[in-house]
Write an enzyme that holds these catalytic residues in place. Structure first.
Site, short mmCIF file in Angstrom:
data_model
loop_
_atom_site.label_atom_id
_atom_site.label_comp_id
_atom_site.label_asym_id
_atom_site.label_seq_id
_atom_site.Cartn_x
_atom_site.Cartn_y
_atom_site.Cartn_z
N GLU A 256 69.80 102.09 151.16
CA GLU A 256 69.62 102.13 152.60
C GLU A 256 69.43 100.69 153.05
OE1 GLU A 256 66.75 102.59 156.14
OE2 GLU A 256 66.02 103.71 154.40
N CYS A 290 65.38 99.59 160.62
CA CYS A 290 66.84 99.48 160.64
C CYS A 290 67.51 100.52 161.52
CB CYS A 290 67.37 99.57 159.21
SG CYS A 290 66.71 100.98 158.30
#
Length: 483
Positions: A256, A290
């Site tokens: 990720e 993010c």
């Protein structure tokens, strides 16, 4: 125990070869505690301990593994306030965020993966017209999820509870063993998680935690021959280096990585909803996440009003002591990161963006604060538009029609989470399907924690969360027999 935190290796609390380093509270700049600096040999010892524990743990009944996770969830909840206070001190998160979105989510994730799910499923029989013996045969098959082996979990600094729990819990549920390498800025919370798992009955070597500021610590946790898989949350640049090492050794990866979330706001959007959603970039981990909608595309008919309302929203947010009631925006993780975010704001000015909110360092005596900042009149080629800033900074660009909006949204190296705001739900879903992103929020920034999570392009590899995490931390084996 000494004044400093010890490593957790093979079920023992071990003094670090590299001594200790200071963990700093981003709000007060005071010492939170002393974290251990592991040597490369100690990291490899942790990986070897995980390898030794893998066989017995993988053969443990799923119900017994689930019981360990359930007890860990209970133990975390029992010390909820204490753990949240530590998370707040390490990360600078507000009290509400530390309690609900860090420790609270971590406990919920351990409880979620204490729910045993089927690890095998039948595949419809198939008639082979010409089998290996030269005659037709009916073949049955069974697909079985098997654990991968030893998993290195390298976690992010923005959430030292939920992020590790999202890796460790499903990995253990599937019968893997883990070596956790927490972010160097806030590792102490991860050691508290290890204590909870130890007290919950995790056998020696099933969970190991090693930390350090040196890149050699993370490198050793990736390149150890005892490691079968690496689960990483962090920057795309570091993910690329980890991927190269994993590729050479054919190790499984779950990545990720970075994001530059685009929010497309159409003329008919509910502006109140859009502003509140986009505004989470300012408040949610102070933009250090993010999935934040940091890149806003506003249709021209609503552009001026959206910029005005976002600027007003940013100006109303209370910045300051994260432990104080009413604080919405705490500090960023470090002085170095504050400097980095501020340099992007200055870069935006030089590139021609208009700073319509923020842009100045808050007048606070201590702490690494960046005020909520809104950059308007941005263009697609600006670095502030294209690069991940990872702070409370939002860039706004205009667009004319749906086709241009989709084209601009997809003009990025990233593709983690995008967002669409429109009163025309059919259009919103049509646009969502055209976006090259692993997830899309339609009129919301909320998430369904059973939905697959991961990115397209340079935002990552693989999917986790919910049942998808059980697939991520397992190999699928086919068992075939004559029917």
């Amino acid at each position: 125990m000494t004044d400093g935190q010890r490593l957790f290796v093979g079920g023992s609390w071990v003094e670090p070869d590299g001594g200790h380093y200071e963990v700093i509270d981003p709000a007060t700049e005071r010492t939170v505690g002393w974290a251990p600096e592991a040597s490369r040999d100690q990291v490899h010892a942790a990986c070897a301990a995980a390898r030794e524990a893998f066989g017995p743990w993988s053969r443990t009944k799923p119900e017994e593994r689930a019981a360990v996770l359930a007890r860990a969830a209970e133990l975390i909840r029992a010390r909820f306030v204490e753990y949240a206070d530590l998370a707040r001190a390490e990360t600078g998160a507000t009290t509400g965020t530390a309690r609900s979105l860090q420790v609270g989510v971590a406990a919920a994730r351990f409880q979620r993966y204490a729910r045993v799910e089927p690890a095998e499923w039948a595949i419809p029989p198939q008639i082979n017209e010409a089998g290996p013996m030269g005659k037709a045969a009916v073949m049955g098959a069974l697909a079985v999820r098997q654990p991968v082996g030893v998993v290195t979990c390298i976690t992010s600094y923005n959430n030292p509870w939920a992020n590790p729990a999202g890796k460790v819990a499903p990995a253990l549920a599937m019968g893997n063993t883990v070596v956790v390498k927490p972010a160097p800025q806030d590792p102490l919370s991860v050691y508290r998680m290890a204590e909870a798992l130890e007290a919950a009955g995790a056998p020696p070597g099933v969970v190991n935690v090693v930390s350090g500021r040196s890149v050699a610590v993370g490198a050793a946790a990736v390149d150890s021959p005892d490691v079968d898989m690496v689960s990483f949350t962090g920057s795309t640049a570091v993910g690329q280096r980890i991927g190269e090492v994993c590729g050479r050794a054919i190790k499984r990866q779950l990545m990720e990585l970075g994001g530059k979330g685009t929010a497309i706001v159409f003329d008919d959007a509910d502006l109140g909803s859009a502003v509140a959603g986009i505004g989470t970039t300012f408040s949610f981990y102070s933009g250090q996440i993010c999935t934040a909608p940091t890149r806003v595309l506003a249709q021209r008919g609503v552009y001026d009003r959206l910029v005005e309302q976002l600027a007003a929203y940013a100006g109303r947010l209370k910045v300051g002591d994260p432990s104080a009631p009413g604080t919405v925006v705490g500090p960023v993780i470090s002085a170095a990161h504050r400097d980095r975010v501020e340099s992007y704001v200055e870069l935006g000015r030089k590139e021609g963006a208009a700073v319509v909110a923020g842009g100045e360092r808050p007048a606070l005596e201590t702490g690494f604060y960046v005020g909520p900042t809104l950059l308007a009149d941005c263009t697609p080629d600006m670095r502030v538009t294209r690069e991940e800033i990872f702070g409370p900074v939002v860039c706004v660009l205009p667009f004319d029609d749906e086709e241009e909006g989709v084209t601009l949204a997809n003009d990025t190296d990233y593709g983690l989470i995008d967002y669409v705001w429109s009163a025309d739900v059919a259009r919103a879903f049509r646009v969502a399907r055209r976006l090259r992103a692993g997830g899309v929020g339609v009129n919301t920034v909320g998430r369904n924690m059973e939905a697959p999570f991961g990115g397209f392009k340079k935002s990552g590899v693989g999917r986790d969360v919910g049942s998808y995490a059980l697939h991520a931390y397992s190999e699928v084996q086919a068992i075939v027999w004559p029917g």
